[in-house]
Design an enzyme around this catalytic site. Structure first.
Site, PDB file in Angstrom:
ATOM      1  CG  ASP A  71      -0.277   0.052   2.532  1.00 50.88           C
ATOM      2  OD1 ASP A  71       0.692  -0.725   2.744  1.00 50.88           O
ATOM      3  OD2 ASP A  71      -0.679   0.861   3.397  1.00 50.88           O
ATOM      4  CD  GLU A 135       4.268   0.815   7.033  1.00 60.05           C
ATOM      5  OE1 GLU A 135       5.067   1.128   7.933  1.00 60.05           O
ATOM      6  OE2 GLU A 135       3.987   1.570   6.085  1.00 60.05           O
TER       7      GLU A 135
END
Length: 380
Positions: A71, A135
């Site tokens: 991400d 994250e």
């Protein structure tokens, strides 16, 4: 046929995986790892996409793990970029795109190294890949969810390398053997609203908060430890939402963030903050409520076999001896450390989260070579 980590980085960058969107990045890795003989499992939880992959049966021999995330943070205004942030263009030896540095190149490097390693020199043991899609967000259902699932399934990593960018200036100049803790404290002061010309009829919550902030910042928390810099406390906002110049507000808020070393814990800092808030309440009559969010405790993986192995591989490829550091913000290593010893090593992080984020193509190839050396040394 070996895996080109630059090509894989480009393919991942073209997946618009802005947290919490998966964007196709984990699907790409799932296919690639499955074709290479890894057993893959999607460990999605709470709407968060996660991937676990293992080569080897997990019951015999040692197990080396890699952890990372696909991400990315938002691009910001597209017009500020000189290229398509999801185009993965290569210009003058740099690959451009959101996530190019943080950390799709790191994921590509360790996935490519792991696949080539198990194909060419199958180890007596297991290689584990854990990749999350959350994250950069709240991280509540990311790496934590993978580790929870591993515990339930009896899966393990004996050691783990997190591939976050760790080098401040040159590839190979720093690795992370720990991280400071991060605690955010939210204060809400409740007084009595009144006219600023008649302060005796009011209780000013801003005065109480200013007094509290003064108490919290007047003395350093500590002078640092053998492996950690001094802890820091920063006031990030004080606000009353008051548009009037002649009104004492009835309530106000303040927020502080503490980055703390191994002299403290979230619990000890919470007690310290509460004691100061109570003291100010006693002196001013203004009630102060405290809410805490602790993103992770400080931790240290003591220098030893794992850090020596990684430092040796870095030295062989770059000629540099990486500094063993605990600086910087938080990472998912704060969760992995509860499962097994963990160290972080990755690329130069200068351009992460920036407009025109980019990574040197040569560095991606060299990072794969470093990770391959680490695997070879671990299973030697």
């Amino acid at each position: 046929m070996t895996i080109d980590p630059v090509d894989l980085t480009a393919r991942l960058v073209r997946c618009p995986s802005i947290t919490p969107e998966e964007g196709g990045a984990l699907q790409l890795l799932d296919r690639l790892l499955s074709e290479a003989g890894f057993r893959t499992v999607r460990v999605d939880r709470g709407g968060t996409p996660n991937l676990f992959a293992r080569w080897g049966d997990g019951r015999n021999g040692r197990s080396f793990g890699f952890n990372g995330h696909t991400d990315v943070v938002p691009t910001g205004p597209r017009e500020k970029w000189s290229v398509d942030p999801f185009g993965a263009e290569i210009i003058d030896g740099y690959l451009y795109g959101r996530g190019a540095t943080d950390m799709k190149s790191g994921v590509a490097a360790f996935v490519a190294a792991a696949i080539d390693f198990v194909r060419e020199t199958p180890p007596d043991g297991s290689v584990v890949i854990t990749v999350t899609g959350d994250e950069e967000g709240g991280a509540e259902h990311g790496t934590v969810a993978i580790l929870d699932w591993m515990d339930r399934q009896g899966e393990r990593m004996d050691v783990c390398l997190v591939g976050e960018p760790t080098c401040p200036e040159r590839l190979g100049d720093m690795m992370k053997i720990g991280r400071r803790g991060s605690l955010t404290a939210f204060f809400t002061a409740t007084g009595v609203q009144g006219h600023s010309a008649y302060p005796h009829r009011a209780k000013n919550p801003l005065h109480a908060l200013v007094a509290l902030m003064g108490r919290l910042t007047e003395t350093p928390l500590d002078a640092g430890t053998d492996h950690f810099d001094p802890s820091t406390l920063q006031i990030t906002t004080i606000d009353a939402g008051n548009p009037a110049t002649n009104v004492i507000p009835g309530s106000a808020t303040a927020t502080v963030n503490i980055r703390y070393n191994d002299l403290h814990s979230g619990e000890s800092l919470t007690r310290w903050l509460d004691e100061h808030a109570r003291a100010v309440t006693g002196a001013t009559g203004v009630g102060i409520a405290l809410r805490i969010h602790n993103s992770g405790e400080s931790f240290l993986t003591p220098p030893g076999d794992l850090s020596d192995l990684i430092a040796g591989a870095v030295r062989e490829e770059t000629g540099l001896d990486p500094v063993l550091s605990t600086s910087g913000g938080t990472s998912d290593a704060r969760f992995v450390k509860d499962h097994c010893p963990v160290v972080e090593f990755g690329l130069v992080g200068e351009r992460m989260h920036a407009v025109d984020e980019r990574v040197a193509v040569d560095h991606v190839h060299r990072l794969k070579a470093i990770y391959r050396r680490i695997l070879t040394g671990y299973f030697a």
